[in-house]
Scaffold this motif. Sequence first.
Motif, mmCIF file in Angstrom:
data_model
loop_
_atom_site.group_PDB
_atom_site.id
_atom_site.type_symbol
_atom_site.label_atom_id
_atom_site.label_comp_id
_atom_site.label_asym_id
_atom_site.label_seq_id
_atom_site.Cartn_x
_atom_site.Cartn_y
_atom_site.Cartn_z
ATOM 1 N N ALA A 90 0.772 -1.136 -0.056
ATOM 2 C CA ALA A 90 0.027 0.007 0.050
ATOM 3 C C ALA A 90 1.101 1.306 -0.082
ATOM 4 N N ASP A 91 1.795 1.316 0.898
ATOM 5 C CA ASP A 91 2.801 2.633 0.799
ATOM 6 C C ASP A 91 3.414 2.828 -0.444
ATOM 7 N N ALA A 92 4.077 1.662 -1.082
ATOM 8 C CA ALA A 92 4.563 1.962 -2.239
ATOM 9 C C ALA A 92 3.606 2.323 -3.427
ATOM 10 N N ALA A 93 2.674 1.930 -3.552
ATOM 11 C CA ALA A 93 1.643 2.181 -4.341
ATOM 12 C C ALA A 93 1.125 3.660 -4.051
ATOM 13 N N LEU A 94 1.014 4.145 -3.146
ATOM 14 C CA LEU A 94 0.416 5.440 -2.636
ATOM 15 C C LEU A 94 1.376 6.379 -3.110
ATOM 16 N N ARG A 95 2.812 5.868 -2.555
ATOM 17 C CA ARG A 95 3.836 6.928 -2.909
ATOM 18 C C ARG A 95 4.199 7.238 -4.430
ATOM 19 N N ALA A 96 3.852 6.095 -5.402
ATOM 20 C CA ALA A 96 4.182 6.136 -6.702
ATOM 21 C C ALA A 96 2.810 6.728 -7.334
ATOM 22 N N GLY A 97 1.820 6.674 -6.691
ATOM 23 C CA GLY A 97 0.403 6.904 -7.156
ATOM 24 C C GLY A 97 -0.095 5.784 -8.234
ATOM 25 N N ARG A 98 0.402 4.519 -8.360
ATOM 26 C CA ARG A 98 0.199 3.483 -9.026
ATOM 27 C C ARG A 98 0.872 2.224 -8.375
ATOM 28 N N PHE A 99 0.363 1.186 -8.826
ATOM 29 C CA PHE A 99 0.910 -0.143 -8.254
ATOM 30 C C PHE A 99 2.336 -0.526 -8.877
ATOM 31 N N THR A 100 3.087 -0.518 -7.971
ATOM 32 C CA THR A 100 4.482 -0.879 -8.274
ATOM 33 C C THR A 100 4.955 -1.848 -7.228
ATOM 34 N N ALA A 101 6.355 -2.487 -7.491
ATOM 35 C CA ALA A 101 6.921 -3.390 -6.281
ATOM 36 C C ALA A 101 6.902 -2.882 -5.038
ATOM 37 N N PRO A 102 6.406 -3.672 -4.116
ATOM 38 C CA PRO A 102 6.424 -5.131 -4.284
ATOM 39 C C PRO A 102 4.977 -5.689 -4.721
ATOM 40 N N PHE A 103 4.060 -5.184 -5.043
ATOM 41 C CA PHE A 103 3.016 -5.529 -6.007
ATOM 42 C C PHE A 103 3.362 -6.461 -6.697
ATOM 43 N N SER A 104 2.890 -7.565 -6.842
ATOM 44 C CA SER A 104 2.847 -8.731 -7.692
ATOM 45 C C SER A 104 2.357 -8.548 -9.152
ATOM 46 N N PHE A 105 2.933 -8.482 -10.402
ATOM 47 C CA PHE A 105 2.315 -8.446 -11.572
ATOM 48 C C PHE A 105 2.371 -9.910 -12.122
ATOM 49 N N ASN A 106 2.670 -10.870 -11.255
ATOM 50 C CA ASN A 106 2.797 -12.266 -11.944
ATOM 51 C C ASN A 106 1.797 -13.169 -11.339
ATOM 52 N N ARG A 107 0.613 -12.582 -10.494
ATOM 53 C CA ARG A 107 -0.231 -13.588 -9.996
ATOM 54 C C ARG A 107 -1.829 -12.721 -10.071
ATOM 55 N N HIS A 166 -2.116 -11.782 -17.199
ATOM 56 C CA HIS A 166 -2.208 -11.185 -18.762
ATOM 57 C C HIS A 166 -2.878 -9.900 -18.763
ATOM 58 N N LEU A 167 -3.568 -9.649 -17.783
ATOM 59 C CA LEU A 167 -4.436 -8.292 -18.020
ATOM 60 C C LEU A 167 -3.937 -7.282 -16.767
ATOM 61 N N ILE A 168 -3.130 -7.661 -15.842
ATOM 62 C CA ILE A 168 -2.736 -6.922 -14.558
ATOM 63 C C ILE A 168 -2.005 -5.465 -15.151
ATOM 64 N N ARG A 169 -1.076 -5.815 -16.123
ATOM 65 C CA ARG A 169 -0.287 -4.383 -16.443
ATOM 66 C C ARG A 169 -1.406 -3.400 -17.062
ATOM 67 N N THR A 170 -2.363 -4.059 -17.897
ATOM 68 C CA THR A 170 -3.594 -3.114 -18.584
ATOM 69 C C THR A 170 -4.314 -2.421 -17.412
ATOM 70 N N LEU A 171 -4.647 -3.185 -16.394
ATOM 71 C CA LEU A 171 -5.292 -2.661 -15.199
ATOM 72 C C LEU A 171 -4.399 -1.764 -14.397
ATOM 73 N N VAL A 172 -3.288 -1.846 -14.245
ATOM 74 C CA VAL A 172 -2.516 -0.938 -13.632
ATOM 75 C C VAL A 172 -1.922 0.431 -14.251
ATOM 76 N N GLU A 173 -1.871 0.006 -15.469
ATOM 77 C CA GLU A 173 -1.071 1.117 -16.242
ATOM 78 C C GLU A 173 -2.386 1.789 -17.208
ATOM 79 N N GLU A 174 -3.430 1.305 -17.477
ATOM 80 C CA GLU A 174 -4.413 1.991 -18.260
ATOM 81 C C GLU A 174 -5.565 2.118 -17.610
ATOM 82 N N TRP A 175 -6.096 1.380 -16.674
ATOM 83 C CA TRP A 175 -7.354 1.495 -15.863
ATOM 84 C C TRP A 175 -7.599 2.212 -14.639
ATOM 85 N N VAL A 176 -6.379 1.977 -14.139
ATOM 86 C CA VAL A 176 -6.251 2.813 -12.560
ATOM 87 C C VAL A 176 -6.240 4.234 -12.873
ATOM 88 N N MET A 177 -7.315 4.986 -12.197
ATOM 89 C CA MET A 177 -7.195 6.437 -12.165
ATOM 90 C C MET A 177 -6.735 7.188 -10.848
#
Length: 186
Positions: free
Chosen positions: A27-44, A129-140
């Motif tokens: 949560a802290d990493a995502a809030l700092r970056a304004g988007r999901f980033t490591a340690p969020f897993s893009f592989n599950r 297969h859709l997580i990057r799309t979720l994180v990079e295109e759909w999350v506002m």
Amino acid sequence: MASPYEIRADFDARTVVVYQAYSAAIADAALRAGRFTAPFSFNRMTWIKPSFLWLMHRSNWARKSGQERILAVRITRDGWEEALANAVLTTADPAALKAAAVHVQWDPERSVRGAALNHYSIQVGVGRHLIRTLVEEWVMELTDLTPQVRKAATLIHGGGAAKAQRLLPAERVYPLPADLERRLRP
């Protein structure tokens, strides 16, 4: 009579809010970056839930290990509906489920005190297969609801469920296109 399988959510003309529970590190990493980033897993698979109270039941009001932080994730309605269009019910044939980019399951909705209700809440599992799309295109937008959740939980445990109810996000029936509604019903 309303269907027991209606999606209830906080939404506007362009976006819908889904909720997720995370560890403080994610949560802290995502809030700092304004988007999901490591340690969020893009592989599950990541599960998004438009029902705030269902997530409160699942996370025990942000008290379960690894689920101590509650984020409101505002995503585009186009993305939400694209995810649903790619979804397969978790009750489907195992081969179809394994090949699906998105999984959908319906679980009993919960009251503010955690009791099962007589209608269902949708859980949407976005596959890797859709997580990057979720994180990079759909999350506002990402919003930390943890302080609000803790305050509501304290009120509920102290007998103030009615006061806690006022702290909860307003949810109403999401108007699904008819073809998606038919596909997603069990």
